[in-house]
Design an enzyme around this catalytic site. Structure first.
Site, PDB file in Angstrom:
ATOM      1  CB  CYS A 259      -0.923   0.018   1.222  1.00 38.87           C
ATOM      2  SG  CYS A 259      -1.920   1.528   1.295  1.00 38.87           S
TER       3      CYS A 259
ATOM      4  CB  CYS B  57      -1.701   4.650   4.729  1.00 35.44           C
ATOM      5  SG  CYS B  57      -3.185   3.915   4.027  1.00 35.44           S
ATOM      6  CB  SER B  58      -0.249   0.319   6.430  1.00 37.40           C
ATOM      7  OG  SER B  58      -1.087   0.865   7.435  1.00 37.40           O
ATOM      8  CB  CYS B  59      -4.921  -0.079   2.401  1.00 34.55           C
ATOM      9  SG  CYS B  59      -5.480   1.622   2.607  1.00 34.55           S
TER      10      CYS B  59
END
Length: 192
Positions: A99, A102-104
């Protein structure tokens, strides 16, 4: 100098202590939540999905066409899994998930994201030089004849990989197959 992980752990502990002190959560609430994600949902559920796809060609087809619906057949879904996409790793194509914003991450099938997945270095380097990152950071050298596809998860779509079934497992049942599937193989930074 305090490492980023140590600083983050200290902040988490301070926040947890404050929430407990104010009576907003119980002392064991966070541990219970983490335990649920580690033992009842997350990578264990994703492993079930992968194992089912390996033994049931019709399910595999449905998974690759609409992973959200296929996972729902196994009662897997929910928050962070509203739109799941499964991509298949083959002899000639290797998918890896990142991602970039961000950190999906597809929590219902992979559980809590590992720290490396959330790091800015992983997010930037995997897009720029996936072959190098896979080889150097994860010990996964792939031949030049293997196409690497970087799948960029987002708030709208969350990817996971369907790893190749390991050779020699043709007579294994679903439960045994699920036991060899790892979170890393479903992110695409490892093979089985």
């Amino acid at each position: 100098m305090v490492s980023d992980d140590a600083e983050l752990r200290a902040r988490v502990k301070a926040l947890e202590a404050l929430l407990v002190e104010r009576g907003l959560i119980g002392a064991d609430t966070v541990d219970q939540i983490v335990d649920v994600y580690e033992s009842e949902i997350g990578p264990l559920l994703g492993a079930k999905v992968v194992a089912r796809a390996w033994v049931d060609p019709d399910f595999k087809q449905r998974l690759l066409e609409d992973a959200t619906a296929a996972c729902s057949e196994l009662d897997i879904g929910g928050l962070q899994g509203e739109k799941l996409v499964a991509v298949e790793n083959t002899e000639s194509v290797h998918n890896v998930v990142v991602c970039t914003l961000c950190s999906c991450y597809p929590w219902p099938v992979l559980g809590i994201p590992p720290n490396w997945y959330k790091s800015p270095e992983y997010r930037a380097r995997m897009v720029a030089e996936p072959r190098v990152v896979l080889a150097e950071d994860f010990g996964l050298p792939l031949g030049e004849d293997v196409e690497i596809r970087v799948q960029d998860s987002s708030a709208e779509v969350r990817y996971f990989t369907l790893p190749q079934r390991p050779a020699g497992t043709e007579d294994w049942d679903e439960e045994r197959l699920a036991g060899v599937v790892t979170r890393e193989s479903m992110v695409g930074v490892a093979v089985l």
